[in-house]
Design an enzyme around this catalytic site. Structure first.
Site, PDB file in Angstrom:
ATOM      1  N   PHE A  12       0.833  -1.210   0.000  1.00  0.00           N
ATOM      2  CA  PHE A  12       0.000   0.000   0.000  1.00  0.00           C
ATOM      3  C   PHE A  12       0.874   1.269   0.000  1.00  0.00           C
ATOM      4  O   PHE A  12       0.864   2.038  -0.974  1.00  0.00           O
ATOM      5  CB  PHE A  12      -0.931  -0.077   1.218  1.00  0.00           C
ATOM      6  CG  PHE A  12      -1.568   1.211   1.606  1.00  0.00           C
ATOM      7  CD1 PHE A  12      -2.281   1.966   0.688  1.00  0.00           C
ATOM      8  CD2 PHE A  12      -1.465   1.685   2.912  1.00  0.00           C
ATOM      9  CE1 PHE A  12      -2.871   3.166   1.054  1.00  0.00           C
ATOM     10  CE2 PHE A  12      -2.049   2.877   3.295  1.00  0.00           C
ATOM     11  CZ  PHE A  12      -2.749   3.626   2.359  1.00  0.00           C
ATOM     12  N   ASN A  98      19.767  -7.703   6.562  1.00  0.00           N
ATOM     13  CA  ASN A  98      20.196  -7.764   5.154  1.00  0.00           C
ATOM     14  C   ASN A  98      20.211  -6.384   4.510  1.00  0.00           C
ATOM     15  O   ASN A  98      21.132  -6.045   3.752  1.00  0.00           O
ATOM     16  CB  ASN A  98      19.286  -8.710   4.362  1.00  0.00           C
ATOM     17  CG  ASN A  98      19.559 -10.168   4.703  1.00  0.00           C
ATOM     18  OD1 ASN A  98      20.684 -10.516   5.061  1.00  0.00           O
ATOM     19  ND2 ASN A  98      18.546 -11.018   4.602  1.00  0.00           N
ATOM     20  N   TYR A 144       5.261  -8.186  15.612  1.00  0.00           N
ATOM     21  CA  TYR A 144       5.304  -6.924  14.855  1.00  0.00           C
ATOM     22  C   TYR A 144       5.918  -5.807  15.685  1.00  0.00           C
ATOM     23  O   TYR A 144       6.901  -5.193  15.278  1.00  0.00           O
ATOM     24  CB  TYR A 144       3.888  -6.553  14.416  1.00  0.00           C
ATOM     25  CG  TYR A 144       3.815  -5.319  13.548  1.00  0.00           C
ATOM     26  CD1 TYR A 144       4.262  -5.341  12.229  1.00  0.00           C
ATOM     27  CD2 TYR A 144       3.265  -4.136  14.034  1.00  0.00           C
ATOM     28  CE1 TYR A 144       4.176  -4.206  11.423  1.00  0.00           C
ATOM     29  CE2 TYR A 144       3.168  -3.003  13.236  1.00  0.00           C
ATOM     30  CZ  TYR A 144       3.623  -3.042  11.926  1.00  0.00           C
ATOM     31  OH  TYR A 144       3.535  -1.923  11.134  1.00  0.00           O
ATOM     32  N   ARG A 185      -7.358  -3.833   8.114  1.00  0.00           N
ATOM     33  CA  ARG A 185      -7.264  -2.672   8.995  1.00  0.00           C
ATOM     34  C   ARG A 185      -8.604  -1.941   8.998  1.00  0.00           C
ATOM     35  O   ARG A 185      -9.453  -2.137   8.134  1.00  0.00           O
ATOM     36  CB  ARG A 185      -6.108  -1.765   8.562  1.00  0.00           C
ATOM     37  CG  ARG A 185      -4.794  -2.329   9.045  1.00  0.00           C
ATOM     38  CD  ARG A 185      -3.598  -1.572   8.526  1.00  0.00           C
ATOM     39  NE  ARG A 185      -3.259  -1.942   7.161  1.00  0.00           N
ATOM     40  CZ  ARG A 185      -2.181  -1.516   6.518  1.00  0.00           C
ATOM     41  NH1 ARG A 185      -1.348  -0.697   7.103  1.00  0.00           N
ATOM     42  NH2 ARG A 185      -1.917  -1.906   5.279  1.00  0.00           N
TER      43      ARG A 185
HETATM   44  P1  NAD Z   1       1.561  -3.584   3.183  1.00  0.00           P
HETATM   45  O1  NAD Z   1       1.332  -4.882   3.853  1.00  0.00           O
HETATM   46  O2  NAD Z   1       0.561  -3.117   2.176  1.00  0.00           O
HETATM   47  O3  NAD Z   1       2.997  -3.537   2.489  1.00  0.00           O
HETATM   48  C1  NAD Z   1       4.099  -4.291   2.909  1.00  0.00           C
HETATM   49  C2  NAD Z   1       4.796  -4.850   1.669  1.00  0.00           C
HETATM   50  O4  NAD Z   1       5.953  -5.588   2.075  1.00  0.00           O
HETATM   51  C3  NAD Z   1       3.918  -5.800   0.878  1.00  0.00           C
HETATM   52  O5  NAD Z   1       3.969  -5.481  -0.490  1.00  0.00           O
HETATM   53  C4  NAD Z   1       4.537  -7.173   1.161  1.00  0.00           C
HETATM   54  O6  NAD Z   1       4.294  -8.102   0.140  1.00  0.00           O
HETATM   55  C5  NAD Z   1       5.998  -6.823   1.357  1.00  0.00           C
HETATM   56  N1  NAD Z   1       6.738  -7.803   2.166  1.00  0.00           N
HETATM   57  C6  NAD Z   1       6.380  -8.319   3.367  1.00  0.00           C
HETATM   58  N2  NAD Z   1       7.316  -9.180   3.809  1.00  0.00           N
HETATM   59  C7  NAD Z   1       8.296  -9.195   2.862  1.00  0.00           C
HETATM   60  C8  NAD Z   1       9.509  -9.910   2.729  1.00  0.00           C
HETATM   61  N3  NAD Z   1       9.921 -10.780   3.670  1.00  0.00           N
HETATM   62  N4  NAD Z   1      10.264  -9.707   1.621  1.00  0.00           N
HETATM   63  C9  NAD Z   1       9.857  -8.847   0.648  1.00  0.00           C
HETATM   64  N5  NAD Z   1       8.706  -8.146   0.719  1.00  0.00           N
HETATM   65  C10 NAD Z   1       7.931  -8.328   1.814  1.00  0.00           C
HETATM   66  O7  NAD Z   1       1.702  -2.501   4.349  1.00  0.00           O
HETATM   67  P2  NAD Z   1       1.859  -0.921   4.289  1.00  0.00           P
HETATM   68  O8  NAD Z   1       0.707  -0.319   4.976  1.00  0.00           O
HETATM   69  O9  NAD Z   1       2.186  -0.470   2.916  1.00  0.00           O
HETATM   70  O10 NAD Z   1       3.130  -0.731   5.236  1.00  0.00           O
HETATM   71  C11 NAD Z   1       4.434  -0.546   4.707  1.00  0.00           C
HETATM   72  C12 NAD Z   1       5.430  -0.367   5.853  1.00  0.00           C
HETATM   73  O11 NAD Z   1       5.048   0.756   6.651  1.00  0.00           O
HETATM   74  C13 NAD Z   1       5.518  -1.566   6.793  1.00  0.00           C
HETATM   75  O12 NAD Z   1       6.862  -1.743   7.177  1.00  0.00           O
HETATM   76  C14 NAD Z   1       4.694  -1.140   7.994  1.00  0.00           C
HETATM   77  O13 NAD Z   1       5.148  -1.757   9.168  1.00  0.00           O
HETATM   78  C15 NAD Z   1       4.921   0.357   8.009  1.00  0.00           C
HETATM   79  N6  NAD Z   1       3.787   1.030   8.654  1.00  0.00           N
HETATM   80  C16 NAD Z   1       2.603   1.208   8.003  1.00  0.00           C
HETATM   81  C17 NAD Z   1       1.535   1.807   8.654  1.00  0.00           C
HETATM   82  C18 NAD Z   1       0.203   2.048   7.986  1.00  0.00           C
HETATM   83  O14 NAD Z   1      -0.713   2.514   8.649  1.00  0.00           O
HETATM   84  N7  NAD Z   1       0.044   1.807   6.712  1.00  0.00           N
HETATM   85  C19 NAD Z   1       1.680   2.227   9.986  1.00  0.00           C
HETATM   86  C20 NAD Z   1       2.905   2.009  10.627  1.00  0.00           C
HETATM   87  C21 NAD Z   1       3.952   1.423   9.943  1.00  0.00           C
HETATM   88  N1  UDP Z   2     -10.911  -2.376  14.552  1.00  0.00           N
HETATM   89  C1  UDP Z   2     -12.297  -2.547  14.573  1.00  0.00           C
HETATM   90  N2  UDP Z   2     -12.889  -3.232  13.546  1.00  0.00           N
HETATM   91  C2  UDP Z   2     -12.166  -3.727  12.498  1.00  0.00           C
HETATM   92  C3  UDP Z   2     -10.758  -3.548  12.481  1.00  0.00           C
HETATM   93  C4  UDP Z   2     -10.159  -2.871  13.536  1.00  0.00           C
HETATM   94  O1  UDP Z   2     -12.995  -2.103  15.502  1.00  0.00           O
HETATM   95  O2  UDP Z   2     -12.773  -4.320  11.588  1.00  0.00           O
HETATM   96  C5  UDP Z   2     -10.279  -1.614  15.645  1.00  0.00           C
HETATM   97  C6  UDP Z   2      -9.087  -2.317  16.286  1.00  0.00           C
HETATM   98  O3  UDP Z   2      -9.515  -3.118  17.376  1.00  0.00           O
HETATM   99  C7  UDP Z   2      -8.234  -1.149  16.724  1.00  0.00           C
HETATM  100  C8  UDP Z   2      -8.526  -0.052  15.687  1.00  0.00           C
HETATM  101  O4  UDP Z   2      -9.749  -0.433  15.063  1.00  0.00           O
HETATM  102  O5  UDP Z   2      -8.638  -0.696  17.990  1.00  0.00           O
HETATM  103  C9  UDP Z   2      -7.434   0.067  14.628  1.00  0.00           C
HETATM  104  O6  UDP Z   2      -7.173  -1.210  14.114  1.00  0.00           O
HETATM  105  P1  UDP Z   2      -6.179  -1.470  12.889  1.00  0.00           P
HETATM  106  O7  UDP Z   2      -6.082  -2.941  12.710  1.00  0.00           O
HETATM  107  O8  UDP Z   2      -6.614  -0.657  11.724  1.00  0.00           O
HETATM  108  O9  UDP Z   2      -4.790  -0.850  13.347  1.00  0.00           O
HETATM  109  P2  UDP Z   2      -3.932  -0.928  14.705  1.00  0.00           P
HETATM  110  O10 UDP Z   2      -4.675  -1.671  15.762  1.00  0.00           O
HETATM  111  O11 UDP Z   2      -2.693  -1.615  14.286  1.00  0.00           O
HETATM  112  O12 UDP Z   2      -3.768   0.494  15.061  1.00  0.00           O
END
Ligand code: NAD
Ligand code: UDP
Length: 311
Positions: A12, A98, A144, A185
């Site tokens: 994403f 890595n 995580y 999410r």
């Molecule tokens: P996402 O799951 O859509 O993207 C993660 C990507 O990493 C995917 O394309 C997946 O296929 C790839 N991936 C996972 N494991 C892998 C591996 N071992 N080797 C190669 N590719 C791998 O999630 P996102 O929302 O785009 O999040 C991206 C990054 O940002 C993540 O590190 C996540 O922890 C961090 N992050 C996102 C959010 C958010 O709200 N979107 C919040 C906090 C942190």
């Molecule tokens: N949550 C919810 N219904 C859903 C998915 C999530 O009520 O279908 C709640 C979840 O319990 C959390 C908040 O929404 O309190 C955010 O959840 P999310 O999985 O998006 O992110 P994170 O918990 O990692 O912040």
């Protein structure tokens, strides 16, 4: 033109980042194993002469030559990262080692996409970067949140010991178009449920809070941080407008004009009761602040899911 590696580039956030970097005339190498990402997210970039894709799992080393690394690879949704918890830890630990080894050899600047989850169930509100967090080391979310904490430790140790040029960004809940329908999410779940006329499943009583950042704002923050020479972070990036999950559900029902009702389901273990970023450091250092409000961002995301669901 810099040679830029984006790990998790088919996910994403990564797909928007690749797009933004191409717009800035950079040369992009996207690495992804497609666990939670998809070719569909980046298909529109395939014809671009400076976009290259390697299907690769970062728990295995890879030899490439790059100038900068945005290290995003790691599933971010709780259902995805808990599906294979050991794999999530391997991605965070072995994958980050890595990428740091690669940064060390190529002298590339590397940015880690860390997370607000490293604050756990916070006792300080909103969360500033110098708060150490309150994290359960043996819970369902540990693969995580503890995984990302180790990733931050590795970044700092490679920096102190080997002088690797690092950046640590702590990302708070971010949403927008291109989230997978089954991402799990809360924003995508509620929008899909509302559009299908199904009940919106609020976990617990819905009084827990989150602060939701629109994806374009977040990407701007990542780019600004990577461009800064004198700051390694950690730095919070997120939207400081805080909402209860119940209020989010009500807002989404209103914006979709849905007839769905709200139902309550059990609260998942270790679900943080509140979360909101203190972004004063980012505002000060990056002159950055989110511009897209919740309603505007939700409307864009709702339009995307309407099209995706063929409604
Ligand atoms: P996402 O799951 O859509 O993207 C993660 C990507 O990493 C995917 O394309 C997946 O296929 C790839 N991936 C996972 N494991 C892998 C591996 N071992 N080797 C190669 N590719 C791998 O999630 P996102 O929302 O785009 O999040 C991206 C990054 O940002 C993540 O590190 C996540 O922890 C961090 N992050 C996102 C959010 C958010 O709200 N979107 C919040 C906090 C942190
Ligand atoms: N949550 C919810 N219904 C859903 C998915 C999530 O009520 O279908 C709640 C979840 O319990 C959390 C908040 O929404 O309190 C955010 O959840 P999310 O999985 O998006 O992110 P994170 O918990 O990692 O912040």
């Amino acid at each position: 033109m810099n040679r830029i590696l984006v790990t998790g580039g088919a996910g994403f956030l990564g797909s928007y980042l690749c797009e933004a970097l191409l717009e800035r005339d950079e040369d992009i190498l996207c690495i992804d194993n497609f666990f939670s990402g998809s070719k569909d997210n980046i298909r529109h970039l395939f014809a671009h002469p400076y976009f290259e894709l390697i299907r690769h799992d970062i728990i295995h080393p890879i030899l490439v030559e790059v100038d900068r690394i945005y290290h995003l690879a790691c599933p971010a949704s709780p259902i995805h990262y808990q599906y294979n918890a050991i794999k999530t830890i391997k991605t965070n630990v072995m994958g980050t080692i890595n990428m740091l080894g690669l940064a060390k050899r190529t002298k590339a600047r590397i940015m880690l996409a860390s997370t607000s989850e490293i604050y756990g169930s916070p006792e300080i509100h909103p969360q500033p970067e110098d708060y150490w967090g309150n994290v359960n080391p043996i819970g369902l979310r540990s693969c995580y949140d503890e995984g990302k904490r180790v990733a931050e430790t590795l970044m700092m140790d490679y920096h102190r010991q080997n002088n690797v040029d690092i950046k640590i960004v702590r990302i708070f809940n971010t949403y927008g178009p291109r989230m997978a329908i089954d991402d799990g999410r809360v924003v995508s779940n509620f929008i899909v449920q509302a559009l299908k006329g199904e009940p919106l499943a609020v976990y617990g009583d819905g009084s827990q809070t989150r602060s939701f950042c629109y994806v374009s704002d977040l990407v701007e923050g990542l780019l600004a941080m990577m461009g800064l020479d004198d700051t390694i972070g950690p730095i919070n990036l997120g939207n400081p407008d805080e909402f209860t999950i119940l209020a989010l559900a009500e807002k989404i029902i209103e914006l979709t004009s849905s007839s769905s009702r709200i139902v309550h389901e059990p609260m998942p273990a270790d679900d943080p009761p509140r979360r909101c970023p203190d972004i004063s450091y980012a505002t000060d250092k990056l002159h950055w602040a989110p511009k897209v409000g919740l309603e505007e961002g939700l409307m864009k995301t709702i339009s995307y899911f309407k099209e995706k669901l063929d409604l």
